[in-house]
Design an enzyme around this catalytic site. Structure first.
Site, PDB file in Angstrom:
ATOM      1  N   TYR A   1       0.859  -1.181   0.000  1.00  0.00           N
ATOM      2  CA  TYR A   1       0.000   0.000   0.000  1.00  0.00           C
ATOM      3  C   TYR A   1       0.894   1.230   0.000  1.00  0.00           C
ATOM      4  O   TYR A   1       1.826   1.324   0.808  1.00  0.00           O
ATOM      5  CB  TYR A   1      -0.884  -0.005   1.246  1.00  0.00           C
ATOM      6  CG  TYR A   1      -1.785   1.205   1.396  1.00  0.00           C
ATOM      7  CD1 TYR A   1      -2.935   1.350   0.624  1.00  0.00           C
ATOM      8  CD2 TYR A   1      -1.480   2.199   2.321  1.00  0.00           C
ATOM      9  CE1 TYR A   1      -3.755   2.458   0.766  1.00  0.00           C
ATOM     10  CE2 TYR A   1      -2.308   3.309   2.470  1.00  0.00           C
ATOM     11  CZ  TYR A   1      -3.440   3.434   1.696  1.00  0.00           C
ATOM     12  OH  TYR A   1      -4.263   4.532   1.835  1.00  0.00           O
ATOM     13  N   ASP A  40       9.466   2.825  -1.026  1.00  0.00           N
ATOM     14  CA  ASP A  40       8.479   3.524  -0.191  1.00  0.00           C
ATOM     15  C   ASP A  40       8.817   3.204   1.265  1.00  0.00           C
ATOM     16  O   ASP A  40       8.474   2.153   1.789  1.00  0.00           O
ATOM     17  CB  ASP A  40       7.072   3.059  -0.551  1.00  0.00           C
ATOM     18  CG  ASP A  40       6.013   3.741   0.311  1.00  0.00           C
ATOM     19  OD1 ASP A  40       6.395   4.473   1.262  1.00  0.00           O
ATOM     20  OD2 ASP A  40       4.816   3.536   0.057  1.00  0.00           O
ATOM     21  N   LYS A  63       5.399   9.654   8.147  1.00  0.00           N
ATOM     22  CA  LYS A  63       5.242   9.181   9.523  1.00  0.00           C
ATOM     23  C   LYS A  63       6.312   9.712  10.489  1.00  0.00           C
ATOM     24  O   LYS A  63       6.191  10.807  10.999  1.00  0.00           O
ATOM     25  CB  LYS A  63       5.149   7.655   9.542  1.00  0.00           C
ATOM     26  CG  LYS A  63       3.935   7.145   8.722  1.00  0.00           C
ATOM     27  CD  LYS A  63       3.563   5.733   9.030  1.00  0.00           C
ATOM     28  CE  LYS A  63       2.538   5.160   8.069  1.00  0.00           C
ATOM     29  NZ  LYS A  63       1.158   5.315   8.429  1.00  0.00           N
TER      30      LYS A  63
END
Ligand code: HOZ
Length: 443
Positions: free
Chosen positions: A155, A250, A278
Protein backbone atom coordinates in the site's frame (compact mmCIF):
# COMPACT_ATOMS: atom_id res chain seq x y z
CA UNK A 1 -1.95 -6.39 33.44
CA UNK A 2 -1.50 -3.72 36.08
CA UNK A 3 -4.37 -3.22 38.51
CA UNK A 4 -4.73 0.29 37.24
CA UNK A 5 -5.38 -0.82 33.67
CA UNK A 6 -7.62 -3.63 34.84
CA UNK A 7 -9.75 -1.19 36.82
CA UNK A 8 -10.17 1.27 34.02
CA UNK A 9 -11.05 -1.44 31.52
CA UNK A 10 -13.46 -3.26 33.81
CA UNK A 11 -15.20 -0.12 35.02
CA UNK A 12 -15.79 1.18 31.54
CA UNK A 13 -18.67 0.23 29.33
CA UNK A 14 -17.41 2.25 26.39
CA UNK A 15 -20.70 4.11 26.34
CA UNK A 16 -19.20 7.50 25.54
CA UNK A 17 -17.32 6.07 22.55
CA UNK A 18 -20.50 4.39 21.33
CA UNK A 19 -22.34 7.71 21.48
CA UNK A 20 -19.43 9.58 19.90
CA UNK A 21 -19.29 7.05 17.03
CA UNK A 22 -23.03 7.38 16.39
CA UNK A 23 -22.68 11.14 16.34
CA UNK A 24 -19.61 11.03 14.08
CA UNK A 25 -21.48 8.89 11.55
CA UNK A 26 -23.93 11.74 11.05
CA UNK A 27 -21.15 13.98 9.74
CA UNK A 28 -18.24 11.79 8.59
CA UNK A 29 -18.49 8.85 6.13
CA UNK A 30 -18.48 5.75 8.34
CA UNK A 31 -17.77 8.01 11.32
CA UNK A 32 -14.09 8.33 10.46
CA UNK A 33 -11.58 10.22 8.35
CA UNK A 34 -9.63 7.13 7.32
CA UNK A 35 -11.39 3.78 6.75
CA UNK A 36 -9.30 1.42 8.88
CA UNK A 37 -10.15 3.41 12.01
CA UNK A 38 -13.78 2.27 11.78
CA UNK A 39 -12.98 -1.28 12.99
CA UNK A 40 -14.81 -2.90 10.05
CA UNK A 41 -12.36 -5.84 10.03
CA UNK A 42 -12.87 -6.65 13.70
CA UNK A 43 -16.34 -5.28 14.35
CA UNK A 44 -17.48 -3.18 17.28
CA UNK A 45 -16.96 0.46 18.12
CA UNK A 46 -13.56 2.12 18.04
CA UNK A 47 -12.61 3.78 21.30
CA UNK A 48 -12.62 7.55 20.80
CA UNK A 49 -9.33 8.88 22.06
CA UNK A 50 -8.96 11.70 24.52
CA UNK A 51 -5.20 11.77 25.06
CA UNK A 52 -1.93 9.91 24.83
CA UNK A 53 1.10 9.85 27.06
CA UNK A 54 4.21 7.77 26.40
CA UNK A 55 3.06 4.25 25.53
CA UNK A 56 -0.47 4.88 26.83
CA UNK A 57 -3.68 5.96 25.16
CA UNK A 58 -6.73 7.03 27.13
CA UNK A 59 -10.18 7.04 25.59
CA UNK A 60 -13.14 9.27 26.40
CA UNK A 61 -14.58 6.56 28.67
CA UNK A 62 -11.44 6.71 30.77
CA UNK A 63 -10.06 3.35 29.55
CA UNK A 64 -6.29 3.26 29.35
CA UNK A 65 -4.46 1.12 26.81
CA UNK A 66 -0.87 0.24 26.11
CA UNK A 67 -0.67 1.42 22.53
CA UNK A 68 0.98 -0.78 19.91
CA UNK A 69 -0.39 1.17 16.96
CA UNK A 70 1.03 4.61 17.75
CA UNK A 71 -1.03 6.57 15.25
CA UNK A 72 -0.14 3.92 12.64
CA UNK A 73 3.55 4.54 13.01
CA UNK A 74 4.62 8.15 13.44
CA UNK A 75 4.93 8.12 17.23
CA UNK A 76 8.18 6.23 17.60
CA UNK A 77 8.96 8.51 20.56
CA UNK A 78 5.60 7.70 22.17
CA UNK A 79 2.65 10.02 22.73
CA UNK A 80 3.27 13.64 23.66
CA UNK A 81 6.98 13.18 24.28
CA UNK A 82 8.09 16.30 26.21
CA UNK A 83 10.88 17.08 23.72
CA UNK A 84 8.49 16.87 20.77
CA UNK A 85 5.79 18.88 22.52
CA UNK A 86 8.39 21.50 23.45
CA UNK A 87 9.61 21.75 19.86
CA UNK A 88 6.07 22.15 18.52
CA UNK A 89 5.13 24.70 21.20
CA UNK A 90 8.21 26.79 20.61
CA UNK A 91 7.62 26.81 16.88
CA UNK A 92 3.89 27.56 17.26
CA UNK A 93 4.75 30.69 19.19
CA UNK A 94 6.75 31.88 16.21
CA UNK A 95 4.03 31.06 13.70
CA UNK A 96 2.44 27.94 12.28
CA UNK A 97 2.83 28.39 8.53
CA UNK A 98 4.45 30.92 6.26
CA UNK A 99 4.28 29.59 2.70
CA UNK A 100 7.82 30.89 2.43
CA UNK A 101 11.20 29.26 2.96
CA UNK A 102 12.38 28.57 6.52
CA UNK A 103 15.72 27.27 7.75
CA UNK A 104 14.12 24.43 9.64
CA UNK A 105 13.08 22.76 6.34
CA UNK A 106 16.70 22.67 5.25
CA UNK A 107 17.72 21.31 8.64
CA UNK A 108 15.36 18.36 8.36
CA UNK A 109 16.35 17.76 4.73
CA UNK A 110 20.03 17.76 5.75
CA UNK A 111 19.37 15.23 8.49
CA UNK A 112 17.45 13.01 6.07
CA UNK A 113 20.28 13.21 3.55
CA UNK A 114 22.84 12.27 6.21
CA UNK A 115 20.83 9.16 7.07
CA UNK A 116 19.85 8.28 3.45
CA UNK A 117 22.87 8.76 1.16
CA UNK A 118 20.70 7.77 -1.82
CA UNK A 119 18.81 11.05 -1.39
CA UNK A 120 20.80 13.97 -2.84
CA UNK A 121 17.77 16.25 -2.85
CA UNK A 122 14.60 16.11 -0.76
CA UNK A 123 11.17 17.66 -1.34
CA UNK A 124 8.87 17.98 1.69
CA UNK A 125 5.15 17.38 1.26
CA UNK A 126 2.26 16.88 3.69
CA UNK A 127 1.51 13.14 3.63
CA UNK A 128 2.84 9.78 2.57
CA UNK A 129 0.26 9.63 -0.21
CA UNK A 130 1.51 12.93 -1.57
CA UNK A 131 5.09 11.65 -1.42
CA UNK A 132 4.43 8.45 -3.39
CA UNK A 133 2.13 10.18 -5.88
CA UNK A 134 4.76 12.83 -6.54
CA UNK A 135 7.60 10.31 -6.76
CA UNK A 136 5.64 8.48 -9.47
CA UNK A 137 5.14 11.67 -11.43
CA UNK A 138 8.85 12.38 -11.23
CA UNK A 139 9.69 8.83 -12.32
CA UNK A 140 7.34 9.10 -15.30
CA UNK A 141 8.54 12.59 -16.21
CA UNK A 142 12.19 11.64 -15.93
CA UNK A 143 12.00 8.37 -17.87
CA UNK A 144 9.32 9.41 -20.37
CA UNK A 145 7.61 6.06 -19.65
CA UNK A 146 4.10 5.48 -18.34
CA UNK A 147 3.81 2.05 -16.76
CA UNK A 148 4.66 1.31 -13.16
CA UNK A 149 5.00 -1.91 -11.22
CA UNK A 150 3.71 -2.39 -7.69
CA UNK A 151 3.36 -5.46 -5.52
CA UNK A 152 0.05 -7.03 -4.55
CA UNK A 153 -0.78 -6.17 -0.95
CA UNK A 154 1.69 -3.28 -0.78
CA UNK A 155 0.00 0.00 0.00
CA UNK A 156 1.45 3.34 -1.02
CA UNK A 157 -1.36 5.69 -0.13
CA UNK A 158 -4.46 6.38 -2.16
CA UNK A 159 -3.28 8.05 -5.37
CA UNK A 160 -5.07 6.63 -8.43
CA UNK A 161 -2.08 4.77 -9.89
CA UNK A 162 -1.33 3.09 -6.60
CA UNK A 163 -4.78 2.03 -5.50
CA UNK A 164 -4.54 -1.21 -7.44
CA UNK A 165 -4.50 -4.49 -5.52
CA UNK A 166 -3.42 -2.48 -2.52
CA UNK A 167 -3.05 -3.58 1.07
CA UNK A 168 -4.15 -1.80 4.26
CA UNK A 169 -7.79 -0.68 4.38
CA UNK A 170 -8.34 -1.57 0.72
CA UNK A 171 -7.52 -5.21 1.49
CA UNK A 172 -9.27 -5.12 4.84
CA UNK A 173 -12.48 -4.00 3.17
CA UNK A 174 -11.96 -6.44 0.28
CA UNK A 175 -11.80 -3.78 -2.44
CA UNK A 176 -9.19 -4.98 -4.95
CA UNK A 177 -9.53 -1.79 -6.99
CA UNK A 178 -11.39 1.36 -6.07
CA UNK A 179 -14.27 2.75 -8.12
CA UNK A 180 -13.27 6.22 -9.23
CA UNK A 181 -9.88 5.13 -10.54
CA UNK A 182 -10.23 5.38 -14.35
CA UNK A 183 -9.35 2.12 -16.08
CA UNK A 184 -7.03 4.04 -18.39
CA UNK A 185 -4.92 4.84 -15.32
CA UNK A 186 -5.31 1.45 -13.62
CA UNK A 187 -4.08 -0.29 -16.79
CA UNK A 188 -0.73 1.42 -16.46
CA UNK A 189 -0.12 -0.23 -13.08
CA UNK A 190 1.24 -3.77 -13.33
CA UNK A 191 1.05 -5.88 -10.19
CA UNK A 192 3.16 -8.85 -9.17
CA UNK A 193 3.37 -10.86 -5.94
CA UNK A 194 5.82 -9.66 -3.30
CA UNK A 195 8.89 -11.88 -2.77
CA UNK A 196 8.55 -13.46 -6.22
CA UNK A 197 11.51 -12.54 -8.45
CA UNK A 198 10.44 -14.78 -11.33
CA UNK A 199 7.08 -13.05 -11.75
CA UNK A 200 8.77 -9.67 -11.71
CA UNK A 201 11.26 -10.83 -14.32
CA UNK A 202 8.40 -12.02 -16.53
CA UNK A 203 6.73 -8.61 -16.34
CA UNK A 204 10.00 -6.95 -17.27
CA UNK A 205 10.47 -9.33 -20.19
CA UNK A 206 7.10 -8.28 -21.56
CA UNK A 207 6.93 -4.58 -20.68
CA UNK A 208 10.48 -3.67 -19.59
CA UNK A 209 11.01 -0.77 -21.99
CA UNK A 210 7.72 0.85 -20.89
CA UNK A 211 8.17 0.68 -17.13
CA UNK A 212 9.03 4.00 -15.50
CA UNK A 213 9.35 2.70 -11.97
CA UNK A 214 8.99 -0.18 -9.60
CA UNK A 215 7.62 1.00 -6.27
CA UNK A 216 8.00 -1.26 -3.27
CA UNK A 217 7.61 -1.27 0.48
CA UNK A 218 11.00 -2.89 1.12
CA UNK A 219 9.48 -4.45 4.22
CA UNK A 220 5.78 -4.82 3.52
CA UNK A 221 3.72 -3.34 6.33
CA UNK A 222 0.23 -3.16 4.89
CA UNK A 223 -0.64 -6.86 4.55
CA UNK A 224 0.45 -7.40 8.10
CA UNK A 225 4.22 -7.27 8.40
CA UNK A 226 5.91 -9.37 5.71
CA UNK A 227 9.69 -9.51 5.47
CA UNK A 228 11.66 -9.58 2.21
CA UNK A 229 13.28 -12.95 1.62
CA UNK A 230 17.07 -13.16 1.40
CA UNK A 231 18.38 -11.52 -1.78
CA UNK A 232 14.93 -10.41 -2.94
CA UNK A 233 15.44 -6.66 -2.71
CA UNK A 234 18.81 -6.91 -4.47
CA UNK A 235 17.17 -8.93 -7.26
CA UNK A 236 14.55 -6.17 -7.65
CA UNK A 237 17.35 -3.60 -7.80
CA UNK A 238 19.24 -5.61 -10.41
CA UNK A 239 16.19 -6.02 -12.64
CA UNK A 240 15.31 -2.33 -12.49
CA UNK A 241 18.87 -1.40 -13.39
CA UNK A 242 18.88 -3.83 -16.30
CA UNK A 243 15.81 -2.12 -17.80
CA UNK A 244 16.68 1.51 -16.91
CA UNK A 245 13.64 1.55 -14.66
CA UNK A 246 13.68 3.65 -11.50
CA UNK A 247 13.42 1.87 -8.17
CA UNK A 248 11.28 3.71 -5.63
CA UNK A 249 11.63 2.57 -2.04
CA UNK A 250 8.48 3.52 -0.19
CA UNK A 251 9.93 3.97 3.27
CA UNK A 252 6.99 5.91 4.68
CA UNK A 253 6.64 3.12 7.21
CA UNK A 254 10.17 1.68 7.39
CA UNK A 255 12.05 4.99 7.29
CA UNK A 256 13.84 5.72 10.59
CA UNK A 257 12.04 2.63 11.87
CA UNK A 258 13.74 -0.58 10.78
CA UNK A 259 16.99 1.32 11.37
CA UNK A 260 17.90 5.02 11.37
CA UNK A 261 18.77 4.74 7.66
CA UNK A 262 15.63 2.71 6.93
CA UNK A 263 15.36 -0.52 4.98
CA UNK A 264 17.87 0.71 2.40
CA UNK A 265 20.55 0.89 5.07
CA UNK A 266 19.51 -2.36 6.69
CA UNK A 267 19.47 -4.34 3.44
CA UNK A 268 22.21 -2.40 1.64
CA UNK A 269 20.17 -1.26 -1.38
CA UNK A 270 20.64 2.00 -3.27
CA UNK A 271 17.22 3.06 -4.65
CA UNK A 272 16.77 5.89 -7.15
CA UNK A 273 13.93 7.54 -5.23
CA UNK A 274 12.71 7.20 -1.66
CA UNK A 275 9.49 8.28 -0.02
CA UNK A 276 9.24 9.07 3.68
CA UNK A 277 6.50 10.14 6.08
CA UNK A 278 5.24 9.18 9.52
CA UNK A 279 8.37 9.29 11.80
CA UNK A 280 9.89 12.34 10.08
CA UNK A 281 6.87 14.40 11.16
CA UNK A 282 6.88 13.23 14.77
CA UNK A 283 3.07 12.97 14.72
CA UNK A 284 2.40 16.04 12.57
CA UNK A 285 1.17 15.67 8.95
CA UNK A 286 4.23 15.21 6.74
CA UNK A 287 5.76 13.38 3.83
CA UNK A 288 8.94 13.69 1.80
CA UNK A 289 10.42 12.27 -1.35
CA UNK A 290 13.89 12.48 -2.70
CA UNK A 291 16.65 10.73 -4.55
CA UNK A 292 19.39 11.12 -7.10
CA UNK A 293 20.24 14.68 -8.01
CA UNK A 294 19.74 14.31 -11.77
CA UNK A 295 16.24 12.97 -11.18
CA UNK A 296 15.19 15.42 -8.47
CA UNK A 297 16.51 18.36 -10.50
CA UNK A 298 13.66 17.72 -12.91
CA UNK A 299 11.23 19.10 -10.33
CA UNK A 300 9.96 22.67 -10.54
CA UNK A 301 11.33 25.28 -10.13
CA UNK A 302 14.59 23.55 -11.14
CA UNK A 303 12.95 21.53 -13.92
CA UNK A 304 9.62 21.09 -15.69
CA UNK A 305 7.90 18.48 -13.49
CA UNK A 306 5.35 20.28 -11.37
CA UNK A 307 4.54 19.61 -7.73
CA UNK A 308 3.68 22.14 -5.02
CA UNK A 309 1.92 22.57 -1.67
CA UNK A 310 0.80 25.41 0.61
CA UNK A 311 1.68 23.48 3.77
CA UNK A 312 4.74 21.67 2.36
CA UNK A 313 7.63 21.91 4.80
CA UNK A 314 5.25 23.08 7.49
CA UNK A 315 7.34 24.44 10.37
CA UNK A 316 5.42 22.60 13.09
CA UNK A 317 5.95 19.29 11.29
CA UNK A 318 9.62 20.06 10.67
CA UNK A 319 10.14 20.90 14.36
CA UNK A 320 8.35 17.77 15.57
CA UNK A 321 10.26 15.64 13.07
CA UNK A 322 13.66 17.02 14.01
CA UNK A 323 12.94 16.56 17.73
CA UNK A 324 11.91 12.95 17.07
CA UNK A 325 15.00 12.18 15.02
CA UNK A 326 17.16 13.59 17.79
CA UNK A 327 15.59 11.18 20.26
CA UNK A 328 16.30 8.32 17.86
CA UNK A 329 19.98 9.25 17.81
CA UNK A 330 20.45 8.25 21.45
CA UNK A 331 22.83 5.34 21.99
CA UNK A 332 21.12 1.96 21.80
CA UNK A 333 17.72 3.32 20.67
CA UNK A 334 17.34 0.86 17.80
CA UNK A 335 18.66 -2.12 19.78
CA UNK A 336 16.00 -1.44 22.33
CA UNK A 337 13.20 -0.98 19.77
CA UNK A 338 14.20 -4.20 18.05
CA UNK A 339 14.38 -6.11 21.33
CA UNK A 340 10.86 -5.01 22.26
CA UNK A 341 9.34 -5.86 18.87
CA UNK A 342 11.12 -9.23 18.73
CA UNK A 343 9.90 -10.06 22.23
CA UNK A 344 6.33 -9.26 21.24
CA UNK A 345 6.59 -11.43 18.13
CA UNK A 346 8.20 -14.30 20.01
CA UNK A 347 5.67 -13.95 22.83
CA UNK A 348 2.81 -14.17 20.33
CA UNK A 349 4.34 -17.32 18.82
CA UNK A 350 4.93 -18.93 22.23
CA UNK A 351 1.42 -18.13 23.48
CA UNK A 352 -0.07 -19.45 20.24
CA UNK A 353 1.90 -22.68 20.38
CA UNK A 354 0.95 -23.26 24.02
CA UNK A 355 -2.70 -22.78 23.06
CA UNK A 356 -2.28 -24.94 19.95
CA UNK A 357 -3.41 -22.11 17.69
CA UNK A 358 -1.90 -21.55 14.24
CA UNK A 359 0.42 -18.55 14.57
CA UNK A 360 3.07 -16.71 12.59
CA UNK A 361 4.85 -13.56 13.70
CA UNK A 362 7.50 -11.25 12.29
CA UNK A 363 9.41 -8.32 13.72
CA UNK A 364 12.04 -5.90 12.47
CA UNK A 365 13.21 -2.65 14.02
CA UNK A 366 10.26 -0.94 15.67
CA UNK A 367 7.55 -2.92 13.89
CA UNK A 368 5.96 -6.33 14.19
CA UNK A 369 3.18 -8.39 12.66
CA UNK A 370 1.02 -11.16 14.09
CA UNK A 371 -0.96 -13.66 12.04
CA UNK A 372 -3.22 -16.53 12.93
CA UNK A 373 -1.92 -18.63 10.08
CA UNK A 374 -0.63 -22.18 9.75
CA UNK A 375 1.82 -21.56 6.92
CA UNK A 376 4.58 -18.97 6.64
CA UNK A 377 3.34 -15.60 5.44
CA UNK A 378 5.51 -14.38 2.55
CA UNK A 379 3.12 -12.41 0.35
CA UNK A 380 -0.45 -11.21 0.01
CA UNK A 381 -1.89 -14.62 -0.90
CA UNK A 382 -0.42 -16.26 2.19
CA UNK A 383 -1.40 -13.28 4.36
CA UNK A 384 -4.98 -13.68 3.17
CA UNK A 385 -5.00 -17.31 4.34
CA UNK A 386 -4.74 -16.10 7.91
CA UNK A 387 -7.81 -16.53 10.09
CA UNK A 388 -9.38 -13.06 10.16
CA UNK A 389 -12.21 -14.06 12.51
CA UNK A 390 -9.79 -15.46 15.06
CA UNK A 391 -7.78 -12.26 14.88
CA UNK A 392 -10.93 -10.23 15.52
CA UNK A 393 -11.63 -12.24 18.70
CA UNK A 394 -8.03 -11.91 19.80
CA UNK A 395 -8.03 -8.18 19.07
CA UNK A 396 -11.15 -7.50 21.13
CA UNK A 397 -10.00 -9.66 24.03
CA UNK A 398 -6.70 -7.79 24.14
CA UNK A 399 -8.45 -4.43 23.81
CA UNK A 400 -10.73 -5.29 26.72
CA UNK A 401 -7.63 -6.01 28.79
CA UNK A 402 -6.07 -2.67 27.90
CA UNK A 403 -3.86 -3.42 24.88
CA UNK A 404 -4.42 -1.51 21.67
CA UNK A 405 -3.27 -3.33 18.52
CA UNK A 406 -4.08 -2.71 14.85
CA UNK A 407 -7.80 -3.32 14.22
CA UNK A 408 -6.93 -5.57 11.27
CA UNK A 409 -4.56 -8.48 10.84
CA UNK A 410 -3.48 -6.90 7.55
CA UNK A 411 -1.69 -4.04 9.32
CA UNK A 412 1.59 -3.81 11.20
CA UNK A 413 2.14 -3.16 14.90
CA UNK A 414 4.54 -0.55 16.25
CA UNK A 415 6.64 0.02 19.34
CA UNK A 416 8.13 3.20 20.73
CA UNK A 417 11.11 4.29 22.75
CA UNK A 418 8.79 4.60 25.74
CA UNK A 419 7.51 1.02 25.89
CA UNK A 420 9.02 -0.53 29.01
CA UNK A 421 9.97 -4.13 29.69
CA UNK A 422 7.27 -4.22 32.32
CA UNK A 423 4.61 -3.13 29.83
CA UNK A 424 5.78 -5.77 27.38
CA UNK A 425 5.68 -8.38 30.14
CA UNK A 426 2.07 -7.39 30.97
CA UNK A 427 1.25 -7.71 27.29
CA UNK A 428 2.74 -11.18 27.00
CA UNK A 429 0.85 -12.40 30.07
CA UNK A 430 -2.41 -11.07 28.61
CA UNK A 431 -1.61 -12.69 25.23
CA UNK A 432 -1.16 -16.02 26.98
CA UNK A 433 -4.50 -15.72 28.82
CA UNK A 434 -6.36 -14.60 25.74
CA UNK A 435 -4.98 -17.40 23.58
CA UNK A 436 -5.97 -20.00 26.18
CA UNK A 437 -9.50 -18.56 26.22
CA UNK A 438 -9.61 -18.64 22.43
CA UNK A 439 -8.56 -22.27 22.48
CA UNK A 440 -11.32 -23.15 24.96
CA UNK A 441 -13.89 -21.36 22.81
CA UNK A 442 -12.78 -23.17 19.67
CA UNK A 443 -13.39 -26.58 21.22
N1 HOZ B 1 -2.50 4.12 6.21
C1 HOZ B 1 -2.78 3.62 7.53
C2 HOZ B 1 -2.85 2.15 7.53
N2 HOZ B 1 -1.77 1.46 7.00
C3 HOZ B 1 -4.06 4.16 8.10
C4 HOZ B 1 -3.92 5.49 8.64
C5 HOZ B 1 -5.07 5.93 9.55
O1 HOZ B 1 -6.18 5.46 9.41
O2 HOZ B 1 -4.82 6.72 10.42
Amino acid sequence: MSDEIKDTVENSKGSKSIAAFARAKQSLPGGVNSPVRAFRAVGGTPPFIERGEGAYLTDIDGCRYIDYLLSWGPLIAGHAHPAVVHAITQQAQLGTSFGAPTEIETELAEEIKRAYPSMDLVRMVSSGTEATMSALRVARGYTGRSRIVKFTGCYHGHADSLLIRAGSGVATLGLPDSPGVPSAIAELTLTVPYNDVDRLRMVFEEFGEEIAAVIIEPVAGNMGLVLPQGGYLQAVRDLTLAYDTLLIFDEVMTGFRVSYGGAQERFGIDPDLTTLGKVIGGGMPVGAYGGKREIMEQIAPEGPIYQAGTLSGNPLAMAAGLATLKLLQTEGAYDRLERVSQRLAQGFMDAGHRAELPVQAHAIGAMFGNFFAKDPVVDYATAMQADLALYADYFHAMLARGFYFAPSQLEAGFVSLTHTDEQVEQTLIAMGDVMQNLRRRRR
